[in-house]
Design a protein around this motif. Sequence first.
Motif, PDB file in Angstrom:
ATOM      1  N   GLY A  76       1.063  -1.253  -0.047  1.00  0.00           N
ATOM      2  CA  GLY A  76       0.091   0.321  -0.131  1.00  0.00           C
ATOM      3  C   GLY A  76       0.653   1.202   0.267  1.00  0.00           C
ATOM      4  N   PHE A  77       1.563   1.109   0.492  1.00  0.00           N
ATOM      5  CA  PHE A  77       2.786   2.318   0.869  1.00  0.00           C
ATOM      6  C   PHE A  77       3.146   2.398  -0.632  1.00  0.00           C
ATOM      7  N   CYS A  78       3.123   1.401  -1.247  1.00  0.00           N
ATOM      8  CA  CYS A  78       4.076   1.277  -3.007  1.00  0.00           C
ATOM      9  C   CYS A  78       3.188   2.473  -3.464  1.00  0.00           C
ATOM     10  N   VAL A  79       1.957   1.562  -3.354  1.00  0.00           N
ATOM     11  CA  VAL A  79       1.138   2.633  -4.118  1.00  0.00           C
ATOM     12  C   VAL A  79       0.514   3.869  -3.885  1.00  0.00           C
ATOM     13  N   LEU A 132      10.494 -15.874   1.556  1.00  0.00           N
ATOM     14  CA  LEU A 132      10.992 -14.428   1.755  1.00  0.00           C
ATOM     15  C   LEU A 132      11.861 -14.015   1.081  1.00  0.00           C
ATOM     16  N   GLY A 133      12.248 -14.268   0.248  1.00  0.00           N
ATOM     17  CA  GLY A 133      13.550 -13.620  -1.250  1.00  0.00           C
ATOM     18  C   GLY A 133      13.084 -12.780  -1.817  1.00  0.00           C
ATOM     19  N   HIS A 134      11.429 -13.108  -1.929  1.00  0.00           N
ATOM     20  CA  HIS A 134      11.448 -11.876  -3.112  1.00  0.00           C
ATOM     21  C   HIS A 134      10.334 -10.825  -1.769  1.00  0.00           C
ATOM     22  N   SER A 135      10.521 -10.971  -0.436  1.00  0.00           N
ATOM     23  CA  SER A 135      10.185  -9.676   0.267  1.00  0.00           C
ATOM     24  C   SER A 135      10.911  -8.916   0.382  1.00  0.00           C
ATOM     25  N   MET A 136      12.335  -9.196   0.527  1.00  0.00           N
ATOM     26  CA  MET A 136      14.196  -9.704   0.341  1.00  0.00           C
ATOM     27  C   MET A 136      13.991  -8.312  -0.275  1.00  0.00           C
ATOM     28  N   LEU A 137      13.832  -8.698  -1.478  1.00  0.00           N
ATOM     29  CA  LEU A 137      13.791  -8.484  -3.371  1.00  0.00           C
ATOM     30  C   LEU A 137      12.803  -6.563  -3.171  1.00  0.00           C
ATOM     31  N   ALA A 138      11.611  -7.178  -2.799  1.00  0.00           N
ATOM     32  CA  ALA A 138      11.029  -6.060  -2.480  1.00  0.00           C
ATOM     33  C   ALA A 138      11.819  -4.083  -1.160  1.00  0.00           C
ATOM     34  N   LEU A 139      12.023  -5.007   0.046  1.00  0.00           N
ATOM     35  CA  LEU A 139      12.606  -4.053   0.718  1.00  0.00           C
ATOM     36  C   LEU A 139      13.775  -3.914  -0.071  1.00  0.00           C
ATOM     37  N   SER A 140      14.577  -4.360  -0.635  1.00  0.00           N
ATOM     38  CA  SER A 140      15.729  -3.639  -0.820  1.00  0.00           C
ATOM     39  C   SER A 140      15.065  -2.424  -2.121  1.00  0.00           C
ATOM     40  N   ASN A 141      14.404  -2.580  -2.635  1.00  0.00           N
ATOM     41  CA  ASN A 141      14.308  -1.685  -3.654  1.00  0.00           C
ATOM     42  C   ASN A 141      13.608  -0.786  -3.357  1.00  0.00           C
ATOM     43  N   VAL A 142      12.987  -0.743  -2.558  1.00  0.00           N
ATOM     44  CA  VAL A 142      11.972   0.065  -1.677  1.00  0.00           C
ATOM     45  C   VAL A 142      12.748   0.747  -0.931  1.00  0.00           C
ATOM     46  N   THR A 143      13.928   0.364  -0.020  1.00  0.00           N
ATOM     47  CA  THR A 143      15.326   1.327   0.026  1.00  0.00           C
ATOM     48  C   THR A 143      15.724   2.464  -0.644  1.00  0.00           C
ATOM     49  N   LYS A 144      15.706   1.660  -2.117  1.00  0.00           N
ATOM     50  CA  LYS A 144      17.095   2.201  -2.590  1.00  0.00           C
ATOM     51  C   LYS A 144      15.733   3.493  -3.436  1.00  0.00           C
ATOM     52  N   GLY A 145      14.313   3.280  -3.962  1.00  0.00           N
ATOM     53  CA  GLY A 145      14.006   4.188  -4.296  1.00  0.00           C
ATOM     54  C   GLY A 145      13.489   5.084  -3.898  1.00  0.00           C
ATOM     55  N   HIS A 169      12.984  11.360 -22.180  1.00  0.00           N
ATOM     56  CA  HIS A 169      12.743  12.223 -20.885  1.00  0.00           C
ATOM     57  C   HIS A 169      11.889  11.665 -19.028  1.00  0.00           C
ATOM     58  N   LYS A 170      11.605  10.465 -19.382  1.00  0.00           N
ATOM     59  CA  LYS A 170      10.724   9.460 -18.317  1.00  0.00           C
ATOM     60  C   LYS A 170      12.123   9.373 -17.233  1.00  0.00           C
ATOM     61  N   VAL A 171      11.780   9.434 -16.201  1.00  0.00           N
ATOM     62  CA  VAL A 171      12.256   8.440 -15.000  1.00  0.00           C
ATOM     63  C   VAL A 171      11.249   7.842 -14.215  1.00  0.00           C
ATOM     64  N   ASN A 172      10.961   6.868 -14.408  1.00  0.00           N
ATOM     65  CA  ASN A 172       9.812   6.295 -14.891  1.00  0.00           C
ATOM     66  C   ASN A 172      10.024   5.122 -13.041  1.00  0.00           C
ATOM     67  N   PRO A 173       9.311   5.181 -11.719  1.00  0.00           N
ATOM     68  CA  PRO A 173       8.945   5.301 -11.041  1.00  0.00           C
ATOM     69  C   PRO A 173       9.501   3.330 -10.092  1.00  0.00           C
ATOM     70  N   ILE A 174      10.720   2.938 -11.388  1.00  0.00           N
ATOM     71  CA  ILE A 174      10.006   1.490 -11.124  1.00  0.00           C
ATOM     72  C   ILE A 174      10.665   0.773  -9.748  1.00  0.00           C
ATOM     73  N   ARG A 175      11.935   1.660  -8.490  1.00  0.00           N
ATOM     74  CA  ARG A 175      12.109   0.431  -7.626  1.00  0.00           C
ATOM     75  C   ARG A 175      10.568   0.402  -7.097  1.00  0.00           C
ATOM     76  N   PHE A 176       9.497   1.282  -7.494  1.00  0.00           N
ATOM     77  CA  PHE A 176       7.932   0.607  -5.930  1.00  0.00           C
ATOM     78  C   PHE A 176       7.586   0.272  -7.428  1.00  0.00           C
ATOM     79  N   GLU A 177       7.323   0.267  -8.269  1.00  0.00           N
ATOM     80  CA  GLU A 177       6.594  -0.710  -9.609  1.00  0.00           C
ATOM     81  C   GLU A 177       7.262  -2.581  -9.084  1.00  0.00           C
ATOM     82  N   ASN A 178       8.384  -2.582  -9.324  1.00  0.00           N
ATOM     83  CA  ASN A 178       8.984  -4.051  -8.771  1.00  0.00           C
ATOM     84  C   ASN A 178       8.856  -4.844  -7.517  1.00  0.00           C
ATOM     85  N   ALA A 179       9.025  -3.355  -6.221  1.00  0.00           N
ATOM     86  CA  ALA A 179       8.662  -3.868  -5.434  1.00  0.00           C
ATOM     87  C   ALA A 179       6.882  -4.105  -4.632  1.00  0.00           C
TER      88      ALA A 179
END
Length: 481
Positions: free
Chosen positions: A285-288, A365-378, A315-325
């Motif tokens: 929900g936060f990512c959305v 847990l791996g998919h969750s950790m990958l999301a955590l990494s993406n949000v932190t970077k995002g 021109h685009k900078v896409n919000p990919i970190r949050f989409e991937n998360a």
Amino acid sequence: MSSQPSATSAATADRRPLGDAGIALGPLDGRYRAAVEPLVEHLSEAALNRNRIHVEVEWFIHLSEQQTLPGLAPLTDEQKAGLRRIVADFGPDEVAELAEIEQVTVHDVKAIEYFIGRRLEALGLAEKTALVHFACTSEDINNLAYAVGARDAIQQAWLPAARAMLESISTMAASAADTPMLSRTHGQPATPTTLGKEMAVFVHRLSRQLRRIEGQEFLGKINGATGTYAAHLAAAPQTDWQRIARTFVEGLGLTWNPLTTQIESHDWQAELYADVARFNRILHGFCVDVWSYISIGYFAQVPVAGATGSSTMPHKVNPIRFENAEANLELSCALLDSLGATLVESRWQRDLTDSTSQRNIGVALGHSMLALSNVTKGMGQLTVAEPVLADDLDGNWEVLGEAVQTVMRAEALNGAEGMDNPYERLKELTRGHRVDGERMREFVQGLGLPQDAQERLLELTPGTYTGIAAQLAAEHGPTRG
């Protein structure tokens, strides 16, 4: 009718096989390996086998130290250290050796028993080979190995990543505590808040879930083929096997489960996975929300040097970190939900549905950790576009209608005249109309409010009508150590 292969199938047949040169089927072991690497030490197949060896070795030592069997002498310090080196030295060569043994046994836990047995003679323990896997069913070893692996994965890998991610949101909550922002309820302009307060809401929610996960019990048992200690008592009827089991399980840093069938019931796993999944869903929900704020310009994304936002639109900078998360949180939840539902059931005293299921704990847990990494970077690539927030507020003076009609109600209760139908009068002024500051002030001045109430309303702007949002963000938003 022709049976000639199509050009596509012929081309496929001519392709060189990719083989097994370390190429992964799943993205967690391929493209995203770096983000989930800490889990490999705890929840990979190799880690499972190392934990099995750890359990078997410690059971061997525990049986000897507790003098559970007649004539069983305690081990020397050197022998105990040698046994524990079997665990410490478990590496690629040992993984390969164990796989070769399993090719013969066609049984993973029996292969562990033989693997340890091969090493006892060098430790002067050849006469005690029978003590390896003594009175154990495979699930005695497996449940403890999985509990140790899941505990260490959560405590040493997932929780640190979750805390780092949460700190990145908390930092923004603190820095933007006073930054006014137009709210949107049902997608429509609504009573203003501050950006920091909205970030703090998620920090508060996620922190609560982390506390539940931090307090999770990891249960284990070692009580035989159907949980009755039957084999134990047949061999040594005078031994207090419940005490031996409890002290052993607790010695591994786990919580003893005193009553089971052949399997430890896995209820604790279902509890843990439900909590992690709930954390995931709140983060989703936060990512959305962040994605949506980016789309209306509240956040600007800091371009990464050399990075491409779109293959065709420069021109685009896409919000990919949050989409991937978002996607990885969804995958994680799907697996965690499945594990939680599957693991709490077992036909009669045992079936094997949990065996293959539990091998996917690391993937979940791996998919969750990958999301955590993406949000932190995002979060590290966002800046707050304060002028955009200010312009949005200034374009929506009608949100002060709530304040005006509420003050009118309060003054009516104090006996002021002319305060009739406050809601309806504000609805007529604001619904379907954009109201600027001048028009709102004119309306307030024409109400005949007492002087102090009128002055309070005239001082309000959409940017100052935020209540105690900044205080709430400061008090409840920062993460606590």
